[in-house]
Design a protein around this motif. Sequence first.
Motif, PDB file in Angstrom:
ATOM      1  N   VAL A 178      25.961  47.399  43.176  1.00 14.96           N
ATOM      2  CA  VAL A 178      25.860  45.977  43.472  1.00 14.96           C
ATOM      3  C   VAL A 178      24.785  45.752  44.534  1.00 14.96           C
ATOM      4  N   SER A 179      24.117  44.627  44.459  1.00 16.38           N
ATOM      5  CA  SER A 179      23.137  44.260  45.478  1.00 16.38           C
ATOM      6  C   SER A 179      23.818  44.211  46.840  1.00 16.38           C
ATOM      7  N   LYS A 180      23.342  45.010  47.760  1.00 13.29           N
ATOM      8  CA  LYS A 180      23.925  45.058  49.102  1.00 13.29           C
ATOM      9  C   LYS A 180      23.780  43.708  49.800  1.00 13.29           C
ATOM     10  N   GLN A 181      22.598  43.106  49.708  1.00 12.10           N
ATOM     11  CA  GLN A 181      22.377  41.825  50.371  1.00 12.10           C
ATOM     12  C   GLN A 181      23.301  40.744  49.837  1.00 12.10           C
ATOM     13  N   MET A 233      45.312  48.471  43.873  1.00 10.53           N
ATOM     14  CA  MET A 233      46.486  47.892  44.511  1.00 10.53           C
ATOM     15  C   MET A 233      46.990  46.813  43.554  1.00 10.53           C
ATOM     16  N   GLU A 234      48.182  46.992  43.057  1.00  4.91           N
ATOM     17  CA  GLU A 234      48.700  46.089  42.039  1.00  4.91           C
ATOM     18  C   GLU A 234      48.585  44.632  42.470  1.00  4.91           C
ATOM     19  N   GLY A 235      47.981  43.834  41.603  1.00  2.00           N
ATOM     20  CA  GLY A 235      47.839  42.407  41.846  1.00  2.00           C
ATOM     21  C   GLY A 235      46.703  42.033  42.775  1.00  2.00           C
ATOM     22  N   VAL A 236      45.961  43.039  43.284  1.00  2.00           N
ATOM     23  CA  VAL A 236      44.874  42.745  44.221  1.00  2.00           C
ATOM     24  C   VAL A 236      43.585  43.462  43.828  1.00  2.00           C
ATOM     25  N   ILE A 237      43.626  44.792  43.749  1.00  2.00           N
ATOM     26  CA  ILE A 237      42.421  45.569  43.456  1.00  2.00           C
ATOM     27  C   ILE A 237      42.598  46.299  42.133  1.00  2.00           C
ATOM     28  N   SER A 238      41.702  46.003  41.206  1.00  2.00           N
ATOM     29  CA  SER A 238      41.681  46.699  39.919  1.00  2.00           C
ATOM     30  C   SER A 238      40.253  46.677  39.405  1.00  2.00           C
ATOM     31  N   VAL A 239      39.989  47.453  38.393  1.00  2.00           N
ATOM     32  CA  VAL A 239      38.672  47.449  37.764  1.00  2.00           C
ATOM     33  C   VAL A 239      38.394  46.053  37.216  1.00  2.00           C
ATOM     34  N   ARG A 240      39.343  45.483  36.513  1.00  2.14           N
ATOM     35  CA  ARG A 240      39.185  44.136  35.939  1.00  2.14           C
ATOM     36  C   ARG A 240      38.873  43.119  37.033  1.00  2.14           C
ATOM     37  N   GLY A 241      39.577  43.188  38.140  1.00  3.34           N
ATOM     38  CA  GLY A 241      39.359  42.257  39.237  1.00  3.34           C
ATOM     39  C   GLY A 241      37.988  42.421  39.871  1.00  3.34           C
ATOM     40  N   PHE A 242      37.553  43.682  40.052  1.00  2.00           N
ATOM     41  CA  PHE A 242      36.251  43.885  40.664  1.00  2.00           C
ATOM     42  C   PHE A 242      35.127  43.464  39.725  1.00  2.00           C
ATOM     43  N   GLU A 243      35.315  43.692  38.425  1.00  2.00           N
ATOM     44  CA  GLU A 243      34.328  43.215  37.453  1.00  2.00           C
ATOM     45  C   GLU A 243      34.188  41.692  37.540  1.00  2.00           C
ATOM     46  N   ALA A 244      35.321  41.007  37.668  1.00  7.98           N
ATOM     47  CA  ALA A 244      35.287  39.546  37.787  1.00  7.98           C
ATOM     48  C   ALA A 244      34.629  39.121  39.096  1.00  7.98           C
ATOM     49  N   LEU A 245      34.867  39.863  40.159  1.00  9.82           N
ATOM     50  CA  LEU A 245      34.240  39.566  41.439  1.00  9.82           C
ATOM     51  C   LEU A 245      32.721  39.685  41.330  1.00  9.82           C
ATOM     52  N   ILE A 246      32.256  40.717  40.654  1.00 11.18           N
ATOM     53  CA  ILE A 246      30.818  40.895  40.443  1.00 11.18           C
ATOM     54  C   ILE A 246      30.268  39.746  39.599  1.00 11.18           C
ATOM     55  N   GLN A 247      31.003  39.383  38.569  1.00 13.05           N
ATOM     56  CA  GLN A 247      30.574  38.273  37.719  1.00 13.05           C
ATOM     57  C   GLN A 247      30.420  37.002  38.569  1.00 13.05           C
ATOM     58  N   TRP A 248      31.387  36.745  39.432  1.00 16.01           N
ATOM     59  CA  TRP A 248      31.313  35.574  40.298  1.00 16.01           C
ATOM     60  C   TRP A 248      30.104  35.668  41.246  1.00 16.01           C
ATOM     61  N   LEU A 249      29.901  36.837  41.836  1.00 11.74           N
ATOM     62  CA  LEU A 249      28.785  37.011  42.766  1.00 11.74           C
ATOM     63  C   LEU A 249      27.447  36.679  42.119  1.00 11.74           C
ATOM     64  N   TYR A 250      27.250  37.158  40.901  1.00 16.53           N
ATOM     65  CA  TYR A 250      25.948  37.034  40.259  1.00 16.53           C
ATOM     66  C   TYR A 250      25.738  35.735  39.492  1.00 16.53           C
ATOM     67  N   ILE A 251      26.763  35.222  38.839  1.00 21.00           N
ATOM     68  CA  ILE A 251      26.533  34.031  38.007  1.00 21.00           C
ATOM     69  C   ILE A 251      27.450  32.857  38.338  1.00 21.00           C
ATOM     70  N   ARG A 252      28.328  33.013  39.316  1.00 21.48           N
ATOM     71  CA  ARG A 252      29.196  31.927  39.778  1.00 21.48           C
ATOM     72  C   ARG A 252      30.084  31.347  38.675  1.00 21.48           C
ATOM     73  N   ARG A 253      30.521  32.225  37.795  1.00 22.82           N
ATOM     74  CA  ARG A 253      31.465  31.832  36.747  1.00 22.82           C
ATOM     75  C   ARG A 253      32.471  32.953  36.575  1.00 22.82           C
ATOM     76  N   ILE A 254      33.612  32.603  36.003  1.00 20.93           N
ATOM     77  CA  ILE A 254      34.590  33.633  35.671  1.00 20.93           C
ATOM     78  C   ILE A 254      34.980  33.487  34.199  1.00 20.93           C
ATOM     79  N   HIS A 255      35.164  34.608  33.581  1.00 18.52           N
ATOM     80  CA  HIS A 255      35.612  34.652  32.187  1.00 18.52           C
ATOM     81  C   HIS A 255      36.237  36.024  31.970  1.00 18.52           C
ATOM     82  N   PHE A 256      37.410  36.033  31.383  1.00 21.75           N
ATOM     83  CA  PHE A 256      38.105  37.290  31.129  1.00 21.75           C
ATOM     84  C   PHE A 256      38.180  37.523  29.626  1.00 21.75           C
ATOM     85  N   ASP A 257      38.139  38.792  29.229  1.00 25.77           N
ATOM     86  CA  ASP A 257      38.122  39.150  27.818  1.00 25.77           C
ATOM     87  C   ASP A 257      39.431  38.839  27.093  1.00 25.77           C
TER      88      ASP A 257
END
Length: 144
Positions: free
Chosen positions: A38-41, A71-95
Motif C-alpha cells: 500500500v502507498s505509505k503516504q 480478530m473476529e469482527g475487526v481484522i480480516s483479509v476481507r476487511g483489509f481489502e475493503a479498507l484498501i478499496q476505500w483508501l484508493y477509490i472512496r467506495r466500498i463493494h463486497f463480493d
Amino acid sequence: MADVSGPSAKEYAATLLPLYHGPTVKIQINSSDHEFEVSKQLLCKESTYFRAMFGGNFAEGEQQLAKLNEMEGVISVRGFEALIQWLYIRRIHFDSKEPGDQVSAAIELVRLADMCNMTGMEFETAQYIKNILVAILIPEAKAL
C-alpha cells in the motif's frame, strides 16, 4: 455529467496524485499468507494508527512491514481489502450477494477503520447498509 464537488484537475495533480506514488509499505494479515502493498503516504495520511507505526521508532517503521493478526469482527483479509478499496477509490463493494454477509462485512470495515483511527467513511458505510436493508424490507426498492 462532470463531478464538480471534488478537487480541480490541477489541485488533484499537485496534492492528491503524489499520495498514490512513492514508497509503499507491506501489511500482512496472519503471517505472510495475505500480504498487501500500500502507498505509505496515502495510508499514513488517512490513519494516525499507521502514521505512528510507520513513522515512529517501531520495528514496523524500520522494516516497512506491519503484521496484523486476525480478530473476529475487526481484522480480516476481507476487511483489509475493503479498507484498501476505500483508501484508493472512496467506495466500498463486497463480493458476497448475501445481504447478511454484506452487512457483516460493512460493520467489520467500520470497526477496522475505527481501530486504525480512520474517518470519512461513516456516511458511505451507513448508506450502504441502509440500501441493503431497504432492498430486503421493500423488494421493489431494488429497482430504484
